[in-house]
Design a protein around this motif. Structure first.
Motif, mmCIF file in Angstrom:
data_model
loop_
_atom_site.group_PDB
_atom_site.id
_atom_site.type_symbol
_atom_site.label_atom_id
_atom_site.label_comp_id
_atom_site.label_asym_id
_atom_site.label_seq_id
_atom_site.Cartn_x
_atom_site.Cartn_y
_atom_site.Cartn_z
ATOM 1 N N ILE A 1 -10.573 -2.237 1.465
ATOM 2 C CA ILE A 1 -9.955 -2.294 0.129
ATOM 3 C C ILE A 1 -9.746 -3.730 -0.333
ATOM 4 O O ILE A 1 -9.994 -4.056 -1.493
ATOM 5 N N ASN A 2 -9.249 -4.580 0.548
ATOM 6 C CA ASN A 2 -8.985 -5.988 0.213
ATOM 7 C C ASN A 2 -8.106 -6.103 -1.028
ATOM 8 O O ASN A 2 -8.362 -6.908 -1.920
ATOM 9 N N ASN A 3 -7.074 -5.272 -1.086
ATOM 10 C CA ASN A 3 -6.096 -5.279 -2.189
ATOM 11 C C ASN A 3 -6.696 -4.930 -3.542
ATOM 12 O O ASN A 3 -6.090 -5.214 -4.582
ATOM 13 N N ASP A 4 -7.856 -4.307 -3.563
ATOM 14 C CA ASP A 4 -8.486 -3.891 -4.817
ATOM 15 C C ASP A 4 -8.716 -2.381 -4.758
ATOM 16 O O ASP A 4 -9.665 -1.907 -4.138
ATOM 17 N N PHE A 5 -7.841 -1.630 -5.422
ATOM 18 C CA PHE A 5 -7.934 -0.177 -5.444
ATOM 19 C C PHE A 5 -8.665 0.329 -6.689
ATOM 20 O O PHE A 5 -8.565 1.519 -7.001
ATOM 21 N N SER A 6 -9.364 -0.534 -7.391
ATOM 22 C CA SER A 6 -9.953 -0.115 -8.667
ATOM 23 C C SER A 6 -10.941 1.036 -8.493
ATOM 24 O O SER A 6 -10.985 1.962 -9.310
ATOM 25 N N PHE A 7 -11.756 0.994 -7.439
ATOM 26 C CA PHE A 7 -12.695 2.095 -7.193
ATOM 27 C C PHE A 7 -11.947 3.365 -6.814
ATOM 28 O O PHE A 7 -12.233 4.454 -7.333
ATOM 29 N N ASP A 8 -11.003 3.256 -5.921
ATOM 30 C CA ASP A 8 -10.256 4.418 -5.439
ATOM 31 C C ASP A 8 -9.525 5.107 -6.587
ATOM 32 O O ASP A 8 -9.572 6.338 -6.718
ATOM 33 N N ASP A 9 -8.855 4.312 -7.417
ATOM 34 C CA ASP A 9 -8.136 4.885 -8.561
ATOM 35 C C ASP A 9 -9.110 5.509 -9.561
ATOM 36 O O ASP A 9 -8.851 6.595 -10.106
ATOM 37 N N ALA A 10 -10.242 4.837 -9.801
ATOM 38 C CA ALA A 10 -11.186 5.315 -10.808
ATOM 39 C C ALA A 10 -11.840 6.626 -10.391
ATOM 40 O O ALA A 10 -11.989 7.545 -11.209
ATOM 41 N N ILE A 11 -12.247 6.736 -9.132
ATOM 42 C CA ILE A 11 -12.921 7.978 -8.717
ATOM 43 C C ILE A 11 -11.915 9.129 -8.634
ATOM 44 O O ILE A 11 -12.265 10.290 -8.884
ATOM 45 N N ALA A 12 -10.662 8.811 -8.318
ATOM 46 C CA ALA A 12 -9.627 9.844 -8.334
ATOM 47 C C ALA A 12 -9.392 10.340 -9.757
ATOM 48 O O ALA A 12 -9.259 11.556 -9.987
ATOM 49 N N ASN A 13 -9.367 9.421 -10.721
ATOM 50 C CA ASN A 13 -9.145 9.798 -12.113
ATOM 51 C C ASN A 13 -10.355 10.505 -12.718
ATOM 52 O O ASN A 13 -10.210 11.438 -13.521
ATOM 53 N N GLU A 14 -11.549 10.076 -12.337
ATOM 54 C CA GLU A 14 -12.777 10.638 -12.914
ATOM 55 C C GLU A 14 -13.009 12.073 -12.459
ATOM 56 O O GLU A 14 -13.394 12.938 -13.251
ATOM 57 N N TYR A 15 -12.799 12.336 -11.193
ATOM 58 C CA TYR A 15 -13.161 13.646 -10.640
ATOM 59 C C TYR A 15 -11.972 14.437 -10.090
ATOM 60 O O TYR A 15 -12.139 15.608 -9.730
ATOM 61 N N GLY A 16 -10.812 13.817 -9.992
ATOM 62 C CA GLY A 16 -9.674 14.500 -9.399
ATOM 63 C C GLY A 16 -9.770 14.604 -7.895
ATOM 64 O O GLY A 16 -9.126 15.469 -7.269
ATOM 65 N N CYS A 17 -10.555 13.733 -7.271
ATOM 66 C CA CYS A 17 -10.738 13.769 -5.815
ATOM 67 C C CYS A 17 -9.481 13.313 -5.088
ATOM 68 O O CYS A 17 -8.688 12.521 -5.609
ATOM 69 N N MET A 18 -9.351 13.779 -3.862
ATOM 70 C CA MET A 18 -8.378 13.212 -2.945
ATOM 71 C C MET A 18 -9.048 12.044 -2.258
ATOM 72 O O MET A 18 -10.111 12.198 -1.635
ATOM 73 N N VAL A 19 -8.458 10.859 -2.375
ATOM 74 C CA VAL A 19 -9.053 9.638 -1.846
ATOM 75 C C VAL A 19 -8.200 9.144 -0.681
ATOM 76 O O VAL A 19 -6.983 8.952 -0.814
ATOM 77 N N TYR A 20 -8.859 8.906 0.455
ATOM 78 C CA TYR A 20 -8.215 8.324 1.626
ATOM 79 C C TYR A 20 -8.720 6.898 1.781
ATOM 80 O O TYR A 20 -9.908 6.673 2.025
ATOM 81 N N SER A 21 -7.813 5.946 1.606
ATOM 82 C CA SER A 21 -8.168 4.527 1.596
ATOM 83 C C SER A 21 -7.741 3.879 2.910
ATOM 84 O O SER A 21 -6.627 4.114 3.389
ATOM 85 N N PHE A 22 -8.626 3.023 3.452
ATOM 86 C CA PHE A 22 -8.376 2.428 4.763
ATOM 87 C C PHE A 22 -8.588 0.919 4.728
ATOM 88 O O PHE A 22 -9.595 0.437 4.212
ATOM 89 N N ASP A 23 -7.634 0.181 5.301
ATOM 90 C CA ASP A 23 -7.788 -1.263 5.471
ATOM 91 C C ASP A 23 -6.629 -1.780 6.327
ATOM 92 O O ASP A 23 -5.467 -1.625 5.937
ATOM 93 N N PRO A 24 -6.921 -2.399 7.473
ATOM 94 C CA PRO A 24 -5.840 -2.897 8.319
ATOM 95 C C PRO A 24 -5.431 -4.332 8.015
ATOM 96 O O PRO A 24 -4.502 -4.853 8.641
ATOM 97 N N SER A 25 -6.129 -4.971 7.056
ATOM 98 C CA SER A 25 -5.983 -6.417 6.876
ATOM 99 C C SER A 25 -5.032 -6.808 5.748
ATOM 100 O O SER A 25 -4.894 -7.996 5.450
ATOM 101 N N MET A 26 -4.379 -5.843 5.100
ATOM 102 C CA MET A 26 -3.643 -6.112 3.871
ATOM 103 C C MET A 26 -2.140 -6.288 4.079
ATOM 104 O O MET A 26 -1.391 -6.403 3.104
ATOM 105 N N ASP A 27 -1.669 -6.265 5.302
ATOM 106 C CA ASP A 27 -0.241 -6.403 5.596
ATOM 107 C C ASP A 27 0.564 -5.337 4.864
ATOM 108 O O ASP A 27 1.641 -5.599 4.325
ATOM 109 N N LYS A 28 0.017 -4.114 4.850
ATOM 110 C CA LYS A 28 0.711 -2.972 4.262
ATOM 111 C C LYS A 28 0.775 -1.853 5.292
ATOM 112 O O LYS A 28 -0.128 -1.689 6.107
#
Length: 229
Positions: free
Chosen positions: A51-78
């Motif tokens: 993700i690298n702190n950029d959820f633009s794809f994840d948010d967009a595909i969720a909004n476009e199709y109503g998909c459930m999106v599972y996002s993964f990244d260990p490097s973001m200190d979250k």
């Protein structure tokens, strides 16, 4: 060598009549095939790794199709958290094994699928900063990629851009081992039935040398799964 990879990627292997750019137009967005046979449908599922702190794809595909999106990244200190009704974040990275990498928790794709209880994945997006070099072989072993309809990812073929002195020439060609591994990974993906419908160089990966020579070290690739005879 880099030219040969570009030549391969520029020869698209299948036509997608409607390609959607979801997320940022530049780095962070990804091309998805919206043709009737391949588009995500009701109760669709997306895995987005890197993700690298950029959820633009994840948010967009969720909004476009109503998909459930599972996002993964260990490097973001979250820590793991629910970003929205349709986006769940996990502080986990993708690897060829389930061993931690320093302080980062890492899982194989088959482990991620098992934890989430997934068999069908409409879109798998992967941008893991060169770790695809060693991870793709494991991803495509033991039928792990079964049920993945679209696979979009970035390959990284870095260059030996090291100048030893002011007068030395810089070698911008990719390291041979990574070049060969990238070709081997592309063959694995092709043999599994995935065909490229969109590919381009990532403009943010451009190396310049004396304003006359350029190399791109990253290529974004979008594929769809066909039925093999």
């Amino acid at each position: 060598m880099n030219f040969q990879i570009r030549k391969y990627l520029n020869s698209l292997q299948i036509e997608c009549k409607e390609v959607l750019r979801l997320g940022n137009v530049g780095d962070g967005g990804w091309n998805i095939c919206n043709d009737d046979e391949y588009r995500p449908r009701k109760n669709c599922t997306v895995i987005s790794i890197g993700i690298n702190n950029d959820f633009s794809f994840d948010d967009a595909i969720a909004n476009e199709y109503g998909c459930m999106v599972y996002s993964f990244d260990p490097s973001m200190d979250k820590k793991d958290y629910r970003r929205s009704d349709h986006v769940q974040f996990y502080a986990i990275g993708l690897s060829a094994n389930d061993s931690p990498l320093g302080n980062w928790k890492m899982n194989r794709l088959q482990t991620i699928k098992r934890k989430l209880g997934l068999s069908k994945i409409d879109v798998l997006k992967m941008d893991i900063e060169e770790n695809e070099q060693t991870t793709i072989t494991d991803m495509f072993a033991n039928n792990t990629m079964d049920g993945v309809l679209q696979f979009v990812f970035e390959i990284h073929v870095d260059s030996n851009a090291v100048t030893k002195s002011k007068n030395a020439k810089t070698d911008l060609s990719p390291r041979r081992n990574k070049y060969l591994q990238s070709l081997a990974n592309l063959r694995i993906i092709y043999n599994a039935g995935y065909r490229i419908f969109s590919a381009h160089q990532n403009p943010y990966s451009l190396f310049r040398y004396k304003k006359t020579r350029t190399r791109f070290t990253c290529h974004e690739i979008s594929t769809i799964k066909i039925k093999l005879d």
